[in-house]
Design an enzyme around this catalytic site. Structure first.
Site, PDB file in Angstrom:
ATOM      1  CB  CYS A 151      62.771 -86.436 -23.927  1.00  0.00           C
ATOM      2  SG  CYS A 151      61.921 -87.457 -22.697  1.00  0.00           S
ATOM      3  CB  CYS A 181      66.602 -88.903 -17.480  1.00  0.00           C
ATOM      4  SG  CYS A 181      65.402 -87.576 -17.252  1.00  0.00           S
TER       5      CYS A 181
END
Length: 259
Positions: free
Chosen positions: A182, A75
């Protein structure tokens, strides 16, 4: 001495499946535990202390209950905000952190106009800004895609297409490179291409997977078994039905390599 302990993956949802796919290509015989923190998705709009605290809780679980030998922060926001605190606390635990693949643009197509799509948390982080200013080609825009990870996580793809039409309208016909900052965003390549056309995508999944392989080798932590490894999936959604839906989608993405 080799290790049969699993590798722990941490993400704010199932976006990290895009990283897992690359890790499986390089390290197919390893065992993995993937923690999808869907109950707290998205991380990109949370403050630093909240992200650090939540990542600490997850890493603690992966180490104590799942006996993980290494951790991958799959992440970008967690990597940008929490990796320093986690490495300080878990100093004996290899922690590999993803980052937006902006250096790849510098290496492969520095003259093309580049759009970096990421969460606000990633773009505002010190970690990303150091990377950006080191390799800035002066032909780059940074775009905070607030709410995009949530639309992908919830499979609201019709709304996602409308969202992208709106935020990307000024970049049609001028963009060569798109950095997907992302790990959810590679799951929306089709929708992004529908708006921007034939752009070249860059993301950190392959780079972090190669770094994971190097770290395992350096610490003599490779799994010595020859058969395909197993993947244990954990999701923090509040109900079992939601957890099961996340699990099914995760393994569908992994099996079909839909990125």
């Amino acid at each position: 001495m080799s290790s049969r302990k699993p590798i722990g993956f941490l993400d704010s949802g199932i976006g990290g499946s895009s990283v897992m796919i690359e890790a499986l290509k390089l390290l197919p015989n390893e065992d993995y535990v993937f923690f999808s923190d869907s109950a707290n998705n998205p991380y990109g709009d949370k403050d630093d202390d909240e992200i650090i605290s939540r990542c600490d809780e997850i890493v603690d679980l992966l180490v104590r209950k799942k006996n993980c030998k290494a951790i991958v922060l799959a992440c970008n926001t967690a990597s940008a905000k929490a990796v320093g605190a986690l490495r300080e606390k878990y100093s004996d635990l290899p922690i590999v952190a993803i980052e937006p693949a902006y250096k790849m643009v510098h290496d492969e197509n520095p003259d093309g106009f580049t759009l970096v799509m990421a969460t606000r948390g990633t773009l505002e982080s010190e970690k990303f800004n150091k990377l950006f200013y080191k390799y800035n080609n002066n032909k780059t825009d940074l775009l905070a895609c607030v709410g995009m990870a949530d639309l992908i996580e919830q499979e609201r793809f019709d709304e996602l297409q409308d969202y992208l039409e709106n935020i990307l309208k000024d970049y049609k016909g001028k963009t060569s490179n798109v950095v997907l900052g992302c790990t959810h965003y590679p799951l929306a390549k089709k929708q992004i291409k529908n708006v921007l056309g034939d752009v070249k995508f860059f993301d950190g999944a392959n780079g972090v997977s190669r770094q994971l392989k190097r770290v395992l080798e350096q610490n003599d932590l490779q799994n010595d078994k020859t058969e395909q490894g197993k993947i244990d999936f954990i999701d923090s959604s509040p109900t079992e039905s939601e957890q099961e839906l996340k699990k099914k989608r995760f393994f569908k993405i992994i099996s079909e390599e839909k990125i």
